[in-house]
Scaffold this motif. Sequence first.
Motif, PDB file in Angstrom:
ATOM      1  N   PHE A   1       0.852  -1.189   0.000  1.00 30.66           N
ATOM      2  CA  PHE A   1       0.000   0.000   0.000  1.00 30.66           C
ATOM      3  C   PHE A   1       0.889   1.241   0.000  1.00 30.66           C
ATOM      4  O   PHE A   1       1.666   1.439   0.943  1.00 30.66           O
ATOM      5  CB  PHE A   1      -0.911   0.016   1.230  1.00 30.66           C
ATOM      6  CG  PHE A   1      -1.751  -1.217   1.391  1.00 30.66           C
ATOM      7  CD1 PHE A   1      -2.892  -1.405   0.639  1.00 30.66           C
ATOM      8  CD2 PHE A   1      -1.381  -2.201   2.306  1.00 30.66           C
ATOM      9  CE1 PHE A   1      -3.661  -2.534   0.787  1.00 30.66           C
ATOM     10  CE2 PHE A   1      -2.149  -3.338   2.469  1.00 30.66           C
ATOM     11  CZ  PHE A   1      -3.291  -3.509   1.705  1.00 30.66           C
ATOM     12  N   GLN A   2       0.773   2.049  -1.024  1.00 26.71           N
ATOM     13  CA  GLN A   2       1.609   3.237  -1.133  1.00 26.71           C
ATOM     14  C   GLN A   2       1.358   4.178   0.043  1.00 26.71           C
ATOM     15  O   GLN A   2       0.232   4.620   0.268  1.00 26.71           O
ATOM     16  CB  GLN A   2       1.345   3.961  -2.454  1.00 26.71           C
ATOM     17  CG  GLN A   2       2.269   5.145  -2.689  1.00 26.71           C
ATOM     18  CD  GLN A   2       2.040   5.787  -4.050  1.00 26.71           C
ATOM     19  OE1 GLN A   2       1.198   5.333  -4.828  1.00 26.71           O
ATOM     20  NE2 GLN A   2       2.790   6.824  -4.347  1.00 26.71           N
ATOM     21  N   GLY A   3       2.411   4.469   0.776  1.00 24.81           N
ATOM     22  CA  GLY A   3       2.299   5.342   1.928  1.00 24.81           C
ATOM     23  C   GLY A   3       1.618   4.705   3.114  1.00 24.81           C
ATOM     24  O   GLY A   3       1.374   5.365   4.129  1.00 24.81           O
ATOM     25  N   GLY A   4       1.284   3.408   3.010  1.00 28.93           N
ATOM     26  CA  GLY A   4       0.629   2.714   4.112  1.00 28.93           C
ATOM     27  C   GLY A   4      -0.834   3.051   4.277  1.00 28.93           C
ATOM     28  O   GLY A   4      -1.417   2.811   5.341  1.00 28.93           O
ATOM     29  N   ILE A   5      -1.460   3.602   3.223  1.00 20.93           N
ATOM     30  CA  ILE A   5      -2.888   3.939   3.296  1.00 20.93           C
ATOM     31  C   ILE A   5      -3.593   3.365   2.075  1.00 20.93           C
ATOM     32  O   ILE A   5      -2.962   3.076   1.051  1.00 20.93           O
ATOM     33  CB  ILE A   5      -3.121   5.464   3.375  1.00 20.93           C
ATOM     34  CG1 ILE A   5      -2.700   6.148   2.066  1.00 20.93           C
ATOM     35  CG2 ILE A   5      -2.350   6.061   4.545  1.00 20.93           C
ATOM     36  CD1 ILE A   5      -3.039   7.631   2.011  1.00 20.93           C
ATOM     37  N   THR A   6      -4.917   3.210   2.179  1.00 20.05           N
ATOM     38  CA  THR A   6      -5.680   2.703   1.032  1.00 20.05           C
ATOM     39  C   THR A   6      -7.127   3.138   1.094  1.00 20.05           C
ATOM     40  O   THR A   6      -7.719   3.259   2.169  1.00 20.05           O
ATOM     41  CB  THR A   6      -5.616   1.159   0.959  1.00 20.05           C
ATOM     42  OG1 THR A   6      -6.252   0.720  -0.243  1.00 20.05           O
ATOM     43  CG2 THR A   6      -6.321   0.512   2.141  1.00 20.05           C
ATOM     44  N   ASN A   7      -7.691   3.387  -0.060  1.00 20.75           N
ATOM     45  CA  ASN A   7      -9.128   3.564  -0.206  1.00 20.75           C
ATOM     46  C   ASN A   7      -9.771   2.186  -0.154  1.00 20.75           C
ATOM     47  O   ASN A   7      -9.298   1.251  -0.797  1.00 20.75           O
ATOM     48  CB  ASN A   7      -9.420   4.249  -1.548  1.00 20.75           C
ATOM     49  CG  ASN A   7     -10.885   4.305  -1.896  1.00 20.75           C
ATOM     50  OD1 ASN A   7     -11.372   3.450  -2.632  1.00 20.75           O
ATOM     51  ND2 ASN A   7     -11.590   5.286  -1.382  1.00 20.75           N
ATOM     52  N   GLY A   8     -10.822   2.030   0.639  1.00 21.75           N
ATOM     53  CA  GLY A   8     -11.407   0.721   0.857  1.00 21.75           C
ATOM     54  C   GLY A   8     -11.867   0.025  -0.408  1.00 21.75           C
ATOM     55  O   GLY A   8     -11.590  -1.155  -0.626  1.00 21.75           O
ATOM     56  N   ALA A   9     -12.588   0.752  -1.259  1.00 24.47           N
ATOM     57  CA  ALA A   9     -13.102   0.142  -2.486  1.00 24.47           C
ATOM     58  C   ALA A   9     -11.982  -0.245  -3.431  1.00 24.47           C
ATOM     59  O   ALA A   9     -12.113  -1.180  -4.218  1.00 24.47           O
ATOM     60  CB  ALA A   9     -14.059   1.103  -3.176  1.00 24.47           C
ATOM     61  N   SER A  10     -10.868   0.469  -3.355  1.00 27.39           N
ATOM     62  CA  SER A  10      -9.726   0.152  -4.198  1.00 27.39           C
ATOM     63  C   SER A  10      -9.018  -1.114  -3.723  1.00 27.39           C
ATOM     64  O   SER A  10      -8.471  -1.870  -4.534  1.00 27.39           O
ATOM     65  CB  SER A  10      -8.742   1.325  -4.197  1.00 27.39           C
ATOM     66  OG  SER A  10      -7.574   1.026  -4.919  1.00 27.39           O
ATOM     67  N   TRP A  11      -9.040  -1.343  -2.404  1.00 25.95           N
ATOM     68  CA  TRP A  11      -8.371  -2.516  -1.852  1.00 25.95           C
ATOM     69  C   TRP A  11      -9.241  -3.763  -1.962  1.00 25.95           C
ATOM     70  O   TRP A  11      -8.901  -4.743  -2.579  1.00 25.95           O
ATOM     71  CB  TRP A  11      -8.001  -2.239  -0.392  1.00 25.95           C
ATOM     72  CG  TRP A  11      -7.407  -3.385   0.349  1.00 25.95           C
ATOM     73  CD1 TRP A  11      -6.728  -4.445  -0.171  1.00 25.95           C
ATOM     74  CD2 TRP A  11      -7.422  -3.575   1.763  1.00 25.95           C
ATOM     75  NE1 TRP A  11      -6.318  -5.294   0.831  1.00 25.95           N
ATOM     76  CE2 TRP A  11      -6.735  -4.786   2.031  1.00 25.95           C
ATOM     77  CE3 TRP A  11      -7.946  -2.855   2.836  1.00 25.95           C
ATOM     78  CZ2 TRP A  11      -6.563  -5.282   3.330  1.00 25.95           C
ATOM     79  CZ3 TRP A  11      -7.764  -3.337   4.114  1.00 25.95           C
ATOM     80  CH2 TRP A  11      -7.087  -4.528   4.356  1.00 25.95           C
ATOM     81  N   TYR A  12     -10.425  -3.659  -1.328  1.00 29.25           N
ATOM     82  CA  TYR A  12     -11.335  -4.805  -1.309  1.00 29.25           C
ATOM     83  C   TYR A  12     -12.712  -4.294  -0.916  1.00 29.25           C
ATOM     84  O   TYR A  12     -12.965  -4.002   0.248  1.00 29.25           O
ATOM     85  CB  TYR A  12     -10.831  -5.863  -0.319  1.00 29.25           C
ATOM     86  CG  TYR A  12     -11.767  -7.037  -0.146  1.00 29.25           C
ATOM     87  CD1 TYR A  12     -12.238  -7.399   1.108  1.00 29.25           C
ATOM     88  CD2 TYR A  12     -12.189  -7.778  -1.240  1.00 29.25           C
ATOM     89  CE1 TYR A  12     -13.095  -8.465   1.282  1.00 29.25           C
ATOM     90  CE2 TYR A  12     -13.047  -8.847  -1.086  1.00 29.25           C
ATOM     91  CZ  TYR A  12     -13.504  -9.184   0.166  1.00 29.25           C
ATOM     92  OH  TYR A  12     -14.369 -10.237   0.321  1.00 29.25           O
TER      93      TYR A  12
END
Length: 494
Positions: A275-286
């Motif tokens: 995860f870039q920068g250790g963050i993620t958009n939920g819909a983008s991840w899963y």
Amino acid sequence: MANFTIVSMVLFFLSLGFKDVSARGDEQSLTIRGFADGETGFWSRNLLLSEDNRFRELEELARGYMTNAELEKSVKEYAQKCRNISRIYSIGTSVKGFPLWVIEISDKPGEEEAEPAFKLLANMHGDEPVGRELLLLLANWLCENYLKDHLATYIVRNIHLHILPTMNPDGFSLRRRGNANNVDLNRDFPDQFFTENNDDNLRQPETKAIMKWMMERKFIASASLHGGALVANYPWDGSEDTRKQYYASPDDKTFRYLASLYSQSHRNMSLSKEFQGGITNGASWYPIYGGMQDWNYIHRGCFELTLEVGDNKWPKAEELPALWKDNKMSLLNLVASVAKSGVHGRILSSKTGLPLPASIKIKDINYTVKAGQRFGDYHRLLAPSQSYDVTAFMPGYESKTTRILLENGAMNLDFVLIPEEEPKDHMDLCNGCQCNCDNKGKLEVMEVFNRNHFQITLALIAISGVLCLIFMGRLRLKLQKRRQLVGHKRTIVA
């Protein structure tokens, strides 16, 4: 042989399909309210893992973790040990009747103030117990370091912090993800895209308790601690067409800022290769549907993050001190951010000087924040280093807009709203009189009125102007004296 080959291929593809969803997916037969393969309704995933074997494995790992009884005892002992800055209360019970205990930490616990409130909760999934241990460690650290450490003192004095160590005590006892009814609580909330999830008759008691809690208290921001990955997750958690894609909320910049604040304060979260920068958009991840995170933001104006605090869902108890060390500053900085960033203030009436339960909107951000009923206080989280047009509005009052440059700290911005003028009836001087007044008579009456009262009218206008200036000066002085928010850079009155 052919049948065996087909079965083997099916199992292989199933394993691929569930390979990367350990943190947000599930590990055993589980009822989930949400989408599945483009369909709606109730559905289950049945992974090929013996629940009995998994229970025995986790039972061994549970050694060194607090049992529910021990957690309840710790919460009550905390209330006694730190009674000067805390109180405890229950928001409801689990399916099996275990109280959902909350610790409130503040210099004025139980009192309503014009300060932002933040909530932390953990153990939403029963087999992710690290968060319940971390939150009790956080509470104890604040208690022990109040008046000794600057950040601990700042949080206690400027924020009402509410900590729910376990949302799913039954799932913890059963060593499984779901609650006692085997329902995934993070698929049980009303959803903006999946309307079939809005049947309250099917909602679990733990979910109902959270929703009722949110209706009773105004939380500015929130975080839920999970396990199974190392990342700070932010809305939206799902997308309208259910595809795996980046799906931004109206406050995407602010959510990215908050998630990055947590990640960068962590020892190694921001170094993630996944995860870039250790963050993620939920819909983008899963993508998930019926999640608590999106419901908080949509329905209660609460900016919530889902924090995956470790790659291992249930690590050995010996690893807990290291996990606490990794997450300590992240938790503290995130909680403090609700007072140290954004724009804050109060909204008052120019006519009475009393608080107004008005609303705040930001130009080009389709999201409204409401001020509190009692103090007229608002707390609008925003990403720093940007200019914003801030508007306060309320029916019956003239809206007021101020442009601000929000730097790295917080800003205080108070609004004084002016009531809208009521339409005046144009009354005829002879209206209601039993006389025959012609236009000439009306003019004569007005001439007499103007001649006899001209100087008196001028005097009244002058006196009114002086009184208005005195009133506005006193109002500003009153605002300064009554302010209850501290720690911000300066106060501006609009």
